[in-house]
Design an enzyme around this catalytic site. Structure first.
Site, PDB file in Angstrom:
ATOM      1  N   GLY A 237       0.369  -0.881   0.079  1.00 53.78           N
ATOM      2  CA  GLY A 237      -0.200  -0.035  -0.037  1.00 53.78           C
ATOM      3  C   GLY A 237       0.443   1.294  -0.481  1.00 53.78           C
ATOM      4  N   PHE A 238       0.301   2.312   0.300  1.00 56.32           N
ATOM      5  CA  PHE A 238       0.744   2.936  -0.120  1.00 56.32           C
ATOM      6  C   PHE A 238       2.185   3.794   0.780  1.00 56.32           C
ATOM      7  CE2 PHE A 238       0.308   8.148   0.633  1.00 56.32           C
ATOM      8  CZ  PHE A 238       1.247   8.828   0.163  1.00 56.32           C
ATOM      9  N   ILE A 239       1.396   3.843   2.313  1.00 58.42           N
ATOM     10  CA  ILE A 239       2.334   3.989   3.390  1.00 58.42           C
ATOM     11  C   ILE A 239       3.223   2.863   3.683  1.00 58.42           C
ATOM     12  CG2 ILE A 239       2.011   4.387   5.514  1.00 58.42           C
ATOM     13  CD1 ILE A 239      -0.535   6.089   5.783  1.00 58.42           C
TER      14      ILE A 239
ATOM     15  N   TYR B 185     -16.015   3.328   8.659  1.00 59.07           N
ATOM     16  CA  TYR B 185     -14.664   3.249   8.138  1.00 59.07           C
ATOM     17  C   TYR B 185     -13.799   3.574   9.482  1.00 59.07           C
ATOM     18  CZ  TYR B 185      -9.535   4.883   7.620  1.00 59.07           C
ATOM     19  OH  TYR B 185      -8.601   4.854   7.819  1.00 59.07           O
TER      20      TYR B 185
ATOM     21  N   LYS C 112     -12.029   1.891  12.614  1.00 60.44           N
ATOM     22  CA  LYS C 112     -10.186   2.082  13.215  1.00 60.44           C
ATOM     23  C   LYS C 112     -11.285   2.412  14.812  1.00 60.44           C
ATOM     24  CE  LYS C 112      -7.937   1.280   9.913  1.00 60.44           C
ATOM     25  NZ  LYS C 112      -6.387   0.610   9.998  1.00 60.44           N
TER      26      LYS C 112
END
Length: 336
Positions: free
Chosen positions: A11-13, A153, A157
């Site tokens: 993924g991006f991070i 979402y 979290k």
């Protein structure tokens, strides 16, 4: 050589964090499901770059699948685990909430159970600024009320934070949760505003500007975020023996558990963000002004003083420079 397991490594991070850990001498195991939530080719390109490093190994599987994390962690015994794998996206959680239950709730539960069976020195897990929800007291501090999430979402979290705290308390597992604030930069996600806006402007298409542009975001450049995570790895929370916690610290009085904001501490108007993209591209955007979307919040703003206290680091990349770096990457990657 210390060993790290990074979930969501393609993924991006995750990609950027793996690069940083490898540069710092870590052996890195990257676990990613390579889902098609967005262009899998982008994930494959990121992973291919990571595989060029001799210290990186890739595992392709879903964190929620029975036995995957239990067996991997028992076999590898990583010193550090950074849990980034999740179903992301505020708006997508309205259309497909089941995927959030599977990845974010069941997947995180499976991770916590695996770490309970094979403890590591430090488990770090990604949360989000979205957990602050309808809270209007800003800048957001870790101790502020976070009980009014505006999207499913965000709710998953917040549940991850509560799950993490209970395991930290019950099994003495050192856990740090970090709350990200609108992360952007090269190799970013195609579902994020910066990617969408850049693509549309370069294609001569109109961009959708929600809430008529009356929104503010605490945009955090990817390098600043990764630096924060890297430094937090070494800031292992310890259960306070007397239950006393210093002012300004989010350390639990009953567990080796802490929540830390990682944000730029400088909210930027959405219209100013768009102007930075226009300047970097050298082209004006056609704007389609729209109402606020369900699940969105009008503003985010991080108080990152705890991060600075713990690590000496404070994100500070200016949005103009960060946007320009993304646009340069986008032009190079897509040849436009």
């Amino acid at each position: 050589m210390p060993k790290a397991l990074v979930t969501g490594s393609a993924g991006f991070i995750g990609f950027h964090l793996c690069q940083r850990l490898l540069a710092d001498g870590y052996e890195v195991i990257g676990l990613d499901a390579m889902t098609d939530y967005y262009d899998v080719t982008l994930k494959q390109r990121r992973q291919a770059m990571l595989l060029q490093a001799p210290g990186f190994r890739a595992v392709t599987d879903r964190i929620e699948r029975d036995g995957v994390l239990q067996e991997l962690i028992a076999a590898e015994r990583p010193d550090v685990i950074v849990h980034l794998a999740a179903q992301a996206g505020v708006r997508y959680s309205i259309d497909n909430p089941q995927s959030y239950v599977e990845a974010n709730l069941i997947g995180t539960f499976k991770l916590l159970e695996a770490v309970r069976a094979t403890p590591c020195a430090h488990l770090l897990m990604a949360s989000t600024s979205s957990v602050y929800g309808a809270n209007t007291e800003m800048p957001y501090a870790e101790g502020h009320k976070a009980d009014t999430q505006m999207s499913f979402y965000a709710a998953t979290k917040k549940a991850n934070e509560a799950m993490g705290h209970s395991y930290a308390h019950l099994y003495d597992l050192p856990i740090t949760m970090f709350r990200f604030f609108t992360v952007y930069g090269p190799w970013g996600r195609p579902d994020m505003a910066l990617f969408k806006f850049t693509k549309a402007i370069l294609n001569g298409e109109a961009i959708d500007v929600y809430n008529h542009g009356d929104m503010r975001r605490d945009f955090t450049y990817i390098d600043d975020l990764v630096q924060g995570i890297r430094l937090l790895i070494d800031a292992v929370p310890e259960r306070p023996g007397d239950g006393v916690v210093a002012d300004g610290d989010s350390l639990s009085p009953v567990a080796p558990f802490r929540v830390v904001n990682i944000g730029n501490s400088e909210p930027v108007q959405l219209l100013a963000f768009i102007e930075a993209i226009e300047a970097a591209i050298g082209q004006k955007a056609r704007r389609n002004y729209m109402e606020m979307q369900p699940g969105d919040v009008p503003a985010t703003w991080a108080d990152a003083s705890l991060l600075q206290t713990l690590t000496g680091h404070r994100p500070q990349t200016d949005v103009t420079a960060g946007v320009a770096a993304f646009v340069d990457w986008y032009r190079d990657y897509y040849g436009v």
